[in-house]
Design a protein around this motif. Sequence first.
Motif, PDB file in Angstrom:
ATOM      1  N   VAL A   5       0.854  -1.188   0.000  1.00  0.00           N
ATOM      2  CA  VAL A   5       0.000   0.000   0.000  1.00  0.00           C
ATOM      3  C   VAL A   5       0.888   1.235   0.000  1.00  0.00           C
ATOM      4  O   VAL A   5       1.883   1.295   0.746  1.00  0.00           O
ATOM      5  CB  VAL A   5      -0.943   0.016   1.225  1.00  0.00           C
ATOM      6  N   GLU A   6       0.535   2.204  -0.830  1.00  0.00           N
ATOM      7  CA  GLU A   6       1.257   3.469  -0.850  1.00  0.00           C
ATOM      8  C   GLU A   6       0.513   4.484   0.001  1.00  0.00           C
ATOM      9  O   GLU A   6      -0.689   4.713  -0.204  1.00  0.00           O
ATOM     10  CB  GLU A   6       1.399   3.997  -2.273  1.00  0.00           C
ATOM     11  N   ALA A   7       1.209   5.080   0.927  1.00  0.00           N
ATOM     12  CA  ALA A   7       0.649   6.164   1.731  1.00  0.00           C
ATOM     13  C   ALA A   7       1.294   7.467   1.285  1.00  0.00           C
ATOM     14  O   ALA A   7       2.523   7.581   1.284  1.00  0.00           O
ATOM     15  CB  ALA A   7       0.910   5.932   3.209  1.00  0.00           C
ATOM     16  N   VAL A  41       5.275   6.903   0.991  1.00  0.00           N
ATOM     17  CA  VAL A  41       5.865   5.798   1.746  1.00  0.00           C
ATOM     18  C   VAL A  41       5.162   4.518   1.306  1.00  0.00           C
ATOM     19  O   VAL A  41       3.925   4.432   1.358  1.00  0.00           O
ATOM     20  CB  VAL A  41       5.715   5.988   3.266  1.00  0.00           C
ATOM     21  N   LEU A  42       5.942   3.550   0.865  1.00  0.00           N
ATOM     22  CA  LEU A  42       5.410   2.257   0.448  1.00  0.00           C
ATOM     23  C   LEU A  42       5.529   1.290   1.614  1.00  0.00           C
ATOM     24  O   LEU A  42       6.618   1.087   2.157  1.00  0.00           O
ATOM     25  CB  LEU A  42       6.187   1.735  -0.761  1.00  0.00           C
ATOM     26  N   PRO A  53      -3.497   1.762  -3.363  1.00  0.00           N
ATOM     27  CA  PRO A  53      -2.750   0.553  -3.726  1.00  0.00           C
ATOM     28  C   PRO A  53      -1.446   0.954  -4.389  1.00  0.00           C
ATOM     29  O   PRO A  53      -1.338   2.027  -4.983  1.00  0.00           O
ATOM     30  CB  PRO A  53      -3.683  -0.168  -4.703  1.00  0.00           C
ATOM     31  N   ALA A  54      -0.437   0.101  -4.277  1.00  0.00           N
ATOM     32  CA  ALA A  54       0.846   0.405  -4.905  1.00  0.00           C
ATOM     33  C   ALA A  54       0.634   0.696  -6.379  1.00  0.00           C
ATOM     34  O   ALA A  54      -0.060  -0.044  -7.082  1.00  0.00           O
ATOM     35  CB  ALA A  54       1.817  -0.761  -4.719  1.00  0.00           C
ATOM     36  N   GLY A  55       1.214   1.800  -6.866  1.00  0.00           N
ATOM     37  CA  GLY A  55       1.015   2.226  -8.248  1.00  0.00           C
ATOM     38  C   GLY A  55       1.391   1.146  -9.239  1.00  0.00           C
ATOM     39  O   GLY A  55       2.418   0.492  -9.100  1.00  0.00           O
ATOM     40  N   VAL A  58       8.752  -0.862  -5.465  1.00  0.00           N
ATOM     41  CA  VAL A  58       9.288   0.477  -5.698  1.00  0.00           C
ATOM     42  C   VAL A  58       8.132   1.470  -5.821  1.00  0.00           C
ATOM     43  O   VAL A  58       7.013   1.103  -6.209  1.00  0.00           O
ATOM     44  CB  VAL A  58      10.158   0.541  -6.977  1.00  0.00           C
ATOM     45  N   LEU A  59       8.401   2.706  -5.493  1.00  0.00           N
ATOM     46  CA  LEU A  59       7.427   3.780  -5.703  1.00  0.00           C
ATOM     47  C   LEU A  59       7.554   4.272  -7.137  1.00  0.00           C
ATOM     48  O   LEU A  59       8.637   4.690  -7.562  1.00  0.00           O
ATOM     49  CB  LEU A  59       7.682   4.933  -4.735  1.00  0.00           C
TER      50      LEU A  59
END
Length: 649
Positions: free
Chosen positions: A200-202, A245-246, A276-278, A392-393
């Motif tokens: 999850v990306e915050a 932040v991932l 959700p993570a890109g 990775v972001l």
Amino acid sequence: MPERPLLIFPQPTQAERRSLPPSIPKGPRRPSPAEQRERLERKFTELEQAFNRRQAELRGDPAGAEVEQVLVLQTVGRIDDFVRALKGLEGLEWMGDLDTEGIIPDEQFYWEEDAQKTLSGRLYLIMANQTGLRQLLSLWEVYRANPEHPQFVRGRTKWRDLFNLLRDIRPWGPEDRLHETGLLEVWKERVQEGVERLHVEAELWPRRNPDQRLAATRAFEQAVEAAGGRTVAQAYIQEINYHGVLVDLPIVAVEVLLALGQTRLIACDQVMFFRPAGQAIAPRPEEEPLPGPEARQDWPIPAGEPVVALLDGFPLENHQLLSGRLIVDDPDDWAGDCPTADRRHGTGMASLIIHGELDAKEEPLARPLYVRPIMKPFPGFQQTYECIPESVLPLDLIHRSVRRIKEGETKEPPVAPEVCIVNLSVCDLRHSFHGYPTPWARLLDFLAWRYQILFIVSAGNYDDDIELAVPRTELGILRADPDALERETLRAVARQARFRPLRSPADATNVLTVASIHSDQSPAAALGMRVDPIQSQGLPSPINAQGSGFRRSVKPDILCLGGRQTYIEKLGTTHDNATLRVSRAVTPPGQRVASPSTTPGELTKSVHTRGTSNATALATRSAHRCTIFWVSLDKNLVGSCSIRDSRPC
């Protein structure tokens, strides 16, 4: 007749000033200052109580020694340059503003000529601590004492305008952090796949003060650890106010997050959005590739420095149509994780940029193509996809990739300094445009300005089923009447328009956003069970993303040939109406491109593909040719020039 005839303009004349007709609608009805005092009294009381409750909750938490909350001030209408009103106010920090539409009218705010018409306004986001809250309440007391003529000191009069237009004031809460992020849909997919953890990306509130940023990061990381998760990666890009932040979370923790459970994670005041993570996902075709055309011996060998960069999947470098024409830069050493049989999207995009449609038999580009892989094969639930790795972001990866091209990294020189065009035939399928520029878009806008390069970006595809407004039993009749089928298809696509916003980063302002024309140069072929729903020349593809850009700007910027997308009747559905699903056949119609093969060592295959990715690659090919023409023209006129002096058309 001359090729460029002179245009004779008429002599300018003085025009009469005309007043606007009285029929032009006025602004919406809003409460009087006295009514505003009465209706806002309760909201400010609730705001103070909510702040005190939050302070009590964090009293025993060392990570929350000082309570800070982002306040949402929603107005009906806009206040220009409101950020100046915060100057000199201790404890209040400007975090940004968001345009908002579709505000439901109520008894206080409505259009007099149409009480059901929705309103538009703006959200002003302000970080406040205890001192800032007291400052805000004191400003409210000034307005409350005399709402008709509040006695604000010089420099604070914007607050009068704010209180007059204010519809709501509240803390930024859990619902805001999850609104239209797509996290729920991804969670359901992963539960179906049986996975136990989810990335999850915050996106944290960007704090320019390093100490505040570090404190916010630590507080968030402690909340993640309390939920059984861990931090995977993070990135701070000051120029676009992005702090991502991932994190890796247990799937159960995500379920609690979506249910707005009373946990430290969902209540974490440092978080602006959970997403959700890109992902930039490229599915594979349904069939085996076809034999490809032979590489011609008379094609010129590319020479010189690359002026175009392709950020995409890993290409098949030794394919006979690409061999010797690519400069693949793999600083992350991903080659070993990318089996040749799965290098599809990058191979196809490189083929289109270099050769155009293979069926058109055009000459290849005269310069090599720089390629930076940003996607890897990923084994999905039913098939393998190419996507940005979840570890990775995406913004950090794109930022580092472009900086490496133009500036270099870790004291190394730039790897392709002459690049002035960057192709992004990818988009984030999990993040669409909803009124405010997405982080990807903000990054591309900044990079385009910083390095004076042209980003050519795909608008995005929607492979959703198309439900026609006709019974399933009449689909055969429609297939026999192409004009009727086209009408029904276009109507169905129009009905779905509001569910097809631009995919990030197509909403960027300083880029060229490209959508697809439903056309190609492939030969005629039997469709079998497939159906081509659009016969008219030059119409947009039915899989295009739709909708305007930031502040209703016109998007996409251009349309290019993207291939004819065929469909197959979807059987076994609960719909009574005929439903079409996208076909991923590798045979015509479509645009023929180089492709890897499932047979090891086979380097001659091709497939027919379609979509906005293809259209973007062809637009990039045209931009490359314009750039080289400009350089040649400069050389003829001046005698010598550098590629740095050129600009893409």
